[in-house]
Design a protein around this motif. Structure first.
Motif, PDB file in Angstrom:
ATOM      1  N   GLN A 173       1.249  -0.863   0.036  1.00 49.16           N
ATOM      2  CA  GLN A 173       0.192   0.104  -0.287  1.00 49.16           C
ATOM      3  C   GLN A 173       0.658   1.163  -0.129  1.00 49.16           C
ATOM      4  O   GLN A 173       1.692   1.702   0.847  1.00 49.16           O
ATOM      5  CB  GLN A 173      -1.040  -0.209   1.412  1.00 49.16           C
ATOM      6  CG  GLN A 173      -1.694  -1.143   1.579  1.00 49.16           C
ATOM      7  CD  GLN A 173      -2.800  -1.051   2.835  1.00 49.16           C
ATOM      8  OE1 GLN A 173      -3.760  -0.164   2.512  1.00 49.16           O
ATOM      9  NE2 GLN A 173      -2.825  -2.006   4.070  1.00 49.16           N
ATOM     10  N   LEU A 174       0.569   2.363  -0.888  1.00 46.46           N
ATOM     11  CA  LEU A 174       1.535   3.568  -1.128  1.00 46.46           C
ATOM     12  C   LEU A 174       0.938   4.373   0.709  1.00 46.46           C
ATOM     13  O   LEU A 174       0.417   5.090   0.589  1.00 46.46           O
ATOM     14  CB  LEU A 174       1.096   4.424  -2.214  1.00 46.46           C
ATOM     15  CG  LEU A 174       1.454   5.451  -1.985  1.00 46.46           C
ATOM     16  CD1 LEU A 174       2.981   5.037  -2.405  1.00 46.46           C
ATOM     17  CD2 LEU A 174       1.149   6.374  -3.909  1.00 46.46           C
ATOM     18  N   PHE A 175       2.133   4.192   1.014  1.00 46.13           N
ATOM     19  CA  PHE A 175       1.973   5.481   2.331  1.00 46.13           C
ATOM     20  C   PHE A 175       1.931   6.551   2.229  1.00 46.13           C
ATOM     21  O   PHE A 175       0.916   7.463   2.180  1.00 46.13           O
ATOM     22  CB  PHE A 175       3.034   5.584   3.681  1.00 46.13           C
ATOM     23  CG  PHE A 175       2.563   6.362   4.859  1.00 46.13           C
ATOM     24  CD1 PHE A 175       1.576   6.317   5.622  1.00 46.13           C
ATOM     25  CD2 PHE A 175       3.438   7.139   4.368  1.00 46.13           C
ATOM     26  CE1 PHE A 175       1.451   6.904   6.501  1.00 46.13           C
ATOM     27  CE2 PHE A 175       3.624   8.008   6.002  1.00 46.13           C
ATOM     28  CZ  PHE A 175       2.394   8.130   6.606  1.00 46.13           C
ATOM     29  N   GLY A 176       2.676   7.653   1.504  1.00 45.04           N
ATOM     30  CA  GLY A 176       3.055   8.678   0.390  1.00 45.04           C
ATOM     31  C   GLY A 176       4.507   9.096   0.241  1.00 45.04           C
ATOM     32  O   GLY A 176       5.366   7.606   0.082  1.00 45.04           O
ATOM     33  N   ALA A 177       4.974  10.263  -0.202  1.00 48.66           N
ATOM     34  CA  ALA A 177       6.485  10.347  -0.597  1.00 48.66           C
ATOM     35  C   ALA A 177       6.801  10.985   0.496  1.00 48.66           C
ATOM     36  O   ALA A 177       6.524  11.795   1.320  1.00 48.66           O
ATOM     37  CB  ALA A 177       5.787  11.515  -2.186  1.00 48.66           C
ATOM     38  N   CYS A 178       8.001  11.259   0.505  1.00 48.24           N
ATOM     39  CA  CYS A 178       8.472  12.415   0.988  1.00 48.24           C
ATOM     40  C   CYS A 178       8.249  13.684   1.292  1.00 48.24           C
ATOM     41  O   CYS A 178       8.196  14.519   2.053  1.00 48.24           O
ATOM     42  CB  CYS A 178      10.282  12.653   0.606  1.00 48.24           C
ATOM     43  SG  CYS A 178      10.551  13.090  -0.861  1.00 48.24           S
ATOM     44  N   GLU A 179       7.731  14.497  -0.090  1.00 50.74           N
ATOM     45  CA  GLU A 179       7.260  15.579  -0.666  1.00 50.74           C
ATOM     46  C   GLU A 179       5.935  15.305  -1.403  1.00 50.74           C
ATOM     47  O   GLU A 179       6.065  14.814  -1.810  1.00 50.74           O
ATOM     48  CB  GLU A 179       7.919  16.476  -0.944  1.00 50.74           C
ATOM     49  CG  GLU A 179       9.051  16.983   0.137  1.00 50.74           C
ATOM     50  CD  GLU A 179       9.334  17.703   1.471  1.00 50.74           C
ATOM     51  OE1 GLU A 179       7.710  18.411   1.662  1.00 50.74           O
ATOM     52  OE2 GLU A 179       9.597  17.483   2.841  1.00 50.74           O
ATOM     53  N   ARG A 180       5.154  16.715  -1.107  1.00 47.86           N
ATOM     54  CA  ARG A 180       4.189  16.146  -2.103  1.00 47.86           C
ATOM     55  C   ARG A 180       4.286  16.525  -3.654  1.00 47.86           C
ATOM     56  O   ARG A 180       5.311  17.239  -3.610  1.00 47.86           O
ATOM     57  CB  ARG A 180       3.456  16.833  -1.549  1.00 47.86           C
ATOM     58  CG  ARG A 180       2.280  17.289  -0.544  1.00 47.86           C
ATOM     59  CD  ARG A 180       1.197  18.183  -0.416  1.00 47.86           C
ATOM     60  NE  ARG A 180       2.069  19.086   0.394  1.00 47.86           N
ATOM     61  CZ  ARG A 180       0.977  20.419   0.829  1.00 47.86           C
ATOM     62  NH1 ARG A 180       0.227  20.010   0.192  1.00 47.86           N
ATOM     63  NH2 ARG A 180       1.535  21.675   0.456  1.00 47.86           N
ATOM     64  N   GLY A 181       3.899  15.663  -4.471  1.00 51.25           N
ATOM     65  CA  GLY A 181       4.605  16.565  -6.208  1.00 51.25           C
ATOM     66  C   GLY A 181       5.089  15.330  -6.560  1.00 51.25           C
ATOM     67  O   GLY A 181       5.342  14.045  -5.912  1.00 51.25           O
ATOM     68  N   GLN A 182       5.627  15.267  -7.557  1.00 51.69           N
ATOM     69  CA  GLN A 182       6.202  14.827  -8.114  1.00 51.69           C
ATOM     70  C   GLN A 182       7.478  13.956  -7.878  1.00 51.69           C
ATOM     71  O   GLN A 182       8.459  15.172  -8.020  1.00 51.69           O
ATOM     72  CB  GLN A 182       6.003  14.713  -9.931  1.00 51.69           C
ATOM     73  CG  GLN A 182       5.070  14.372 -10.652  1.00 51.69           C
ATOM     74  CD  GLN A 182       4.766  15.448 -11.957  1.00 51.69           C
ATOM     75  OE1 GLN A 182       6.097  15.322 -12.779  1.00 51.69           O
ATOM     76  NE2 GLN A 182       4.098  15.443 -12.480  1.00 51.69           N
ATOM     77  N   LEU A 183       7.923  12.976  -7.790  1.00 50.65           N
ATOM     78  CA  LEU A 183       9.022  12.665  -7.506  1.00 50.65           C
ATOM     79  C   LEU A 183      10.007  13.809  -7.938  1.00 50.65           C
ATOM     80  O   LEU A 183      11.061  13.977  -7.105  1.00 50.65           O
ATOM     81  CB  LEU A 183      10.024  11.378  -7.312  1.00 50.65           C
ATOM     82  CG  LEU A 183       9.011   9.879  -6.663  1.00 50.65           C
ATOM     83  CD1 LEU A 183       9.533   8.793  -6.786  1.00 50.65           C
ATOM     84  CD2 LEU A 183       8.559  10.760  -4.787  1.00 50.65           C
ATOM     85  N   LYS A 184      10.564  13.769  -9.236  1.00 54.66           N
ATOM     86  CA  LYS A 184      11.489  13.967 -10.134  1.00 54.66           C
ATOM     87  C   LYS A 184      11.677  15.782  -9.833  1.00 54.66           C
ATOM     88  O   LYS A 184      12.443  16.453 -10.551  1.00 54.66           O
ATOM     89  CB  LYS A 184      11.334  13.924 -11.734  1.00 54.66           C
ATOM     90  CG  LYS A 184      10.058  14.255 -12.164  1.00 54.66           C
ATOM     91  CD  LYS A 184      10.024  14.221 -13.749  1.00 54.66           C
ATOM     92  CE  LYS A 184       8.914  14.667 -14.438  1.00 54.66           C
ATOM     93  NZ  LYS A 184       9.105  14.773 -16.087  1.00 54.66           N
ATOM     94  N   GLU A 185      10.348  16.902  -9.035  1.00 59.76           N
ATOM     95  CA  GLU A 185      10.179  17.825  -9.098  1.00 59.76           C
ATOM     96  C   GLU A 185      10.718  18.501  -7.772  1.00 59.76           C
ATOM     97  O   GLU A 185      10.397  19.115  -7.042  1.00 59.76           O
ATOM     98  CB  GLU A 185       8.680  17.948  -9.402  1.00 59.76           C
ATOM     99  CG  GLU A 185       8.354  17.898 -10.965  1.00 59.76           C
ATOM    100  CD  GLU A 185       9.453  18.579 -11.801  1.00 59.76           C
ATOM    101  OE1 GLU A 185       9.852  20.034 -10.866  1.00 59.76           O
ATOM    102  OE2 GLU A 185      10.135  18.446 -12.878  1.00 59.76           O
ATOM    103  N   VAL A 186      10.672  17.148  -6.052  1.00 59.93           N
ATOM    104  CA  VAL A 186      11.245  17.738  -5.555  1.00 59.93           C
ATOM    105  C   VAL A 186      12.589  17.127  -5.066  1.00 59.93           C
ATOM    106  O   VAL A 186      13.382  16.356  -5.324  1.00 59.93           O
ATOM    107  CB  VAL A 186       9.722  16.826  -4.267  1.00 59.93           C
ATOM    108  CG1 VAL A 186       8.794  17.386  -4.811  1.00 59.93           C
ATOM    109  CG2 VAL A 186      10.063  15.583  -4.027  1.00 59.93           C
ATOM    110  N   ARG A 187      12.658  17.480  -4.078  1.00 60.50           N
ATOM    111  CA  ARG A 187      14.322  17.457  -3.064  1.00 60.50           C
ATOM    112  C   ARG A 187      14.331  17.119  -1.714  1.00 60.50           C
ATOM    113  O   ARG A 187      13.591  17.617  -0.809  1.00 60.50           O
ATOM    114  CB  ARG A 187      15.358  18.615  -3.362  1.00 60.50           C
ATOM    115  CG  ARG A 187      15.673  18.923  -5.141  1.00 60.50           C
ATOM    116  CD  ARG A 187      15.959  20.153  -4.958  1.00 60.50           C
ATOM    117  NE  ARG A 187      17.450  20.164  -4.453  1.00 60.50           N
ATOM    118  CZ  ARG A 187      18.684  19.791  -4.769  1.00 60.50           C
ATOM    119  NH1 ARG A 187      18.380  19.062  -6.094  1.00 60.50           N
ATOM    120  NH2 ARG A 187      19.478  19.997  -3.820  1.00 60.50           N
ATOM    121  N   CYS A 188      14.626  15.945  -1.404  1.00 58.91           N
ATOM    122  CA  CYS A 188      14.796  15.040  -0.375  1.00 58.91           C
ATOM    123  C   CYS A 188      16.094  14.865   0.287  1.00 58.91           C
ATOM    124  O   CYS A 188      15.966  13.897   1.562  1.00 58.91           O
ATOM    125  CB  CYS A 188      13.287  14.247  -0.191  1.00 58.91           C
ATOM    126  SG  CYS A 188      12.195  14.809  -0.721  1.00 58.91           S
TER     127      CYS A 188
END
Length: 565
Positions: free
Chosen positions: A36-51
Motif C-alpha cells: 500500500q502506498l503510504f506517501g512520498a517524502c514531499e508532495r508533488g512528482q518525485l522528479k520535481e522535489v528534493r528530499c
C-alpha cells in the motif's frame, strides 16, 4: 527509479501507529507498506522535489501492518549527477524515534542551516548598503555578494519543493556554491588589503566561465569536479597566506579572519571527499555550516569594526568641533583686539586731524592776531571779527567731526543753526535751500572741507561784498550723484570769473587745478580753491546777478562735488 525492499517481522499487531525513520533518501522517494502506498517524502512528482538534505519520520497507521512478515518498499528517484540512494531505516515507536533521532537531526540539518543562512544573509544585505553608501569596492561589497551567493546555495538545504524546474534549481545551487567560494577568496583578500584589479577581474572571469560550463554540461559531476580543483587548491593555501599577512600586520582582526579561513579550509576538504564518493552516504556536508557560520562571524566582526569606526569618527568630529570652537574664540579675540586697535588708531587719527585742522584754521589765525595786537597793527574791531570767525570755525570743527552717523543733512542743519545764531545781529538776510535727503553717507572730513568753503564764502560776503541778502543752496542729484553747493549774494560782485577744476572723485584722487581768466588774489579765495581740490570738486566764482542794479552784480560761489552712490 530505484527500489529498496525491507522485511520486518511483527509478533503482535501494533496498538499505536508505527514510525519509519529515514535519515536520508536522495533525491526523493515514495514509501509502500505491504504493497500500500503510504506517501512520498514531499508532495508533488518525485522528479520535481528534493528530499536529500533532511531526515524524514513517517507515521503509519496500524491498519497498514499485519502479523508476521511485513514488506516496506522505497521507490527512490535518482540520477547520475549526485550520490543517490537510501540510508538505513529504523521502525519503532514514534515518540522514541522522534526524541532519539529525528528532532536533533532535523534541527542540525535544517533549522541550524536556515538560521545561519538568514543571519549571514541579513548581514550581507546591510554590508551591500554600506558598500553602496561608500561608493567603492570595499570588503563590505565582497562580503555582501558572498553572503547572497551562500544564501542561494543553501536554499537547496531548506527548500524541498523548488519554485522552478528542478534542473535549473540544481544548476543555481551548484553555481551559487561555486561562486560563493571564489567571492570568499576576494572577500578575504580585500580584508587584508591585498586585492588588486588583476586578481579581482581574473577570479570573476573564471567564476562566470565556470558557472556557464556547469550549466552547459547539465551539472555533470566530472566537469564540476575539474572546475572545483583550482578553488580547492586556493582554499587549502589561503590559511597559510593569511597567517603570513597576519604575522606582518600583528592586528587582532586579521588573526580572527585567518582562523575563520582555516575552518572553511577544513570543511571544504571533508566535503570534497564526500562529493567524490569517499565518505559515508548519510554524512552531512560541512560547507553549509562552515560558510554560513564564518560569514555570520565575519559580518559581526565587520559590524563591530564599523561601530568602532563610527565612534572614532564621532570622537574626531567632536575633537575637531572643539578645536574649531577654540580657534574661533581665538580669532574672535584677535578680531576684537584688532578692532580695538583700529578704533584707537582711528581715534588717534581723528584727534590728529582735529588738531591739524585747528592748527591750520583758527589756530594760525589766533597766532597771527596775537602778533599783530602786540605790534599794535590790528584794531579792536578787526580783532573782534577775527575772534568771531575763530569761534565759528571751532563750532564747525566740533559739529562735523563729532557727527558719527556721516549723514549730510544733519551736518547741514547744525551748520545752518550755528550760522543763523552768528549772524543774528547783522543786517544780512540768509535764504536757505536744503535738498539733500537722498544724499549718501559722506565722511566728516569731506563735510568739514565743504562747510569751511561755504563759511569762507560767507566771510568774504560779510567783509567785502556789502550785501544784504545771501542765498545758500545745497542740492543733490541722485541720478548723477552730484552735490551742488551755491553761495550767492547781491553785493558789489567781482571783476573776473575764476574756474577751479578738479578730477571728479572723492578725497584721495589727485585734483588738477586750473584758473580761467584773471587770477584771483586773496587768502580766502585761495583757501576755497584748496578745499575744492581736497574733495575732488569743481569750484567756480562769478557774478550772481541777484540784483538788477549794474553797480551791485553780486557774487556766486558754486561748488560741484561728485559723491559715490
Amino acid at each position: 527509479m530505484v527500489s529498496y525492499t525491507l522485511l520486518l517481522d511483527l509478533a503482535t499487531l501494533p496498538e499505536k501507529p508505527l514510525g519509519i525513520y529515514v535519515p536520508k533518501m536522495s533525491l526523493s522517494g515514495n514509501v509502500y507498506v505491504n504493497g500500500q502506498l503510504f506517501g512520498a517524502c514531499e508532495r508533488g512528482q518525485l522528479k520535481e522535489v528534493r528530499c536529500l538534505h533532511r531526515p524524514y519520520l513517517f507515521t503509519t497507521p496500524t491498519t497498514f501492518w499485519k502479523l508476521g512478515q511485513n514488506e516496506i518498499r522505497f521507490e527512490i528517484f535518482a540520477n547520475g549527477r549526485q550520490n543517490n540512494g537510501l540510508s538505513s531505516v529504523t521502525v519503532g515507536v514514534i515518540h522514541a524515534l522522534e526524541s532519539r533521532f529525528y528532532q536533533w537531526r532535523y534541527w542540525l540539518q535544517v533549522d541550524l542551516v536556515t538560521g545561519l543562512t538568514w543571519l549571514s544573509g541579513l548581514l550581507g544585505v546591510m554590508a551591500l548598503v554600506v558598500a553602496v553608501a561608500l561608493r567603492k569596492g570595499s570588503v563590505h561589497l565582497w562580503f555582501g555578494l558572498t553572503s547572497m551567493a551562500n544564501a542561494f546555495a543553501n536554499s537547496g538545504v531548506f527548500m524541498s519543493r523548488p519554485p522552478i524546474d528542478s534542473e535549473w534549481f540544481s544548476w543555481i545551487v551548484f553555481a551559487s556554491r561555486f561562486a560563493s567560494g571564489h567571492l570568499l577568496i576576494l572577500m578575504f583578500a580585500s580584508f587584508f588589503d591585498k586585492l588588486t584589479p588583476r586578481i579581482q577581474w581574473g577570479v570573476l572571469a573564471y567564476t562566470v566561465l565556470s558557472v556557464a560550463l556547469i550549466g552547459l554540461s547539465g551539472n555533470n559531476r566530472l566537469w564540476v569536479t575539474v572546475l572545483y580543483i583550482p578553488l580547492l587548491l586556493t582554499i587549502i593555501c589561503m590559511p597559510a597566506l593569511l597567517f603570513y599577512w597576519t604575522w606582518k600586520t600583528r592586528q587582532v582582526k586579521h588573526i580572527f579572519a585567518s582562523i575563520m579561513m582555516s575552518l572553511i579550509t577544513v570543511a571544504s576538504s571533508f566535503d570534497w571527499l564526500r562529493f567524490t564518493g569517499d565518505s559515508s552516504f548519510v554524512g552531512m556536508y560541512f560547507i553549509p555550516y562552515s560558510y554560513s557560520g564564518v560569514l555570520f562571524m565575519f559580518g559581526g566582526m565587520l559590524l563591530v569594526l564599523l561601530a568602532f569606526a563610527l565612534i572614532r569618527s564621532q570622537n574626531q568630529s567632536a575633537e575637531l568641533e572643539l578645536r574649531v570652537a577654540e580657534r574661533t574664540d581665538e580669532l574672535n579675540a584677535l578680531h576684537d583686539r584688532l578692532l580695538n586697535t583700529e578704533i584707537d588708531r582711528s581715534r588717534t587719527q581723528e584727534r590728529q586731524h582735529m588738531l591739524q585742522d585747528m592748527h591750520d584754521g583758527f589756530g594760525s589765525q589766533l597766532v597771527i592776531a596775537k602778533m599783530m595786537v602786540e605790534q599794535n597793527q590790528m584794531s579792536q574791531e578787526s580783532l573782534g571779527r577775527l575772534l568771531e570767525e575763530s569761534i565759528g570755525d571751532l563750532y564747525l570743527l566740533v559739529d562735523t567731526l563729532g557727527n558719527s552717523d556721516n549723514y549730510l543733512p544733519n551736518a547741514l542743519v547744525d551748520f545752518r543753526f550755528r550760522t543763523q545764531q552768528r549772524l543774528a545781529g547783522t543786517p544780512l538776510k540768509l535764504h536757505w535751500n536744503l535738498e539733500v535727503e537722498h544724499a549718501p553717507e559722506v565722511s566728516p572730513e569731506v563735510v568739514l572741507q565743504i562747510l569751511r568753503l561755504v563759511q569762507e564764502a560767507l566771510n568774504n560776503a560779510l567783509k567785502h561784498a556789502k550785501a544784504t541778502n545771501i542765498h545758500l543752496e545745497f542740492t543733490y542729484d541722485q541720478v548723477g550723484g552730484l552735490l551742488t553747493v551755491s553761495v550767492a549774494d547781491d553785493g558789489v560782485g567781482i571783476d573776473s570769473t575764476v574756474s577751479i577744476v578738479g578730477i571728479v572723485g572723492i578725497v584721495g584722487i589727485v585734483g588738477i587745478v586750473g584758473i580761467v581768466g584773471q587770477p584771483v588774489r586773496g587768502r580766502g579765495q585761495k583757501n576755497m580753491m584748496a578745499r575744492a581740490r581736497a574733495v575732488g570738486g569743481r569750484l567756480s566764482v562769478s557774478n550772481s546777478h541777484l540784483s538788477l542794479s549794474s553797480s551791485q552784480p553780486g557774487t556766486l560761489v558754486q561748488l560741484l562735488v561728485p559723491l559715490p552712490h
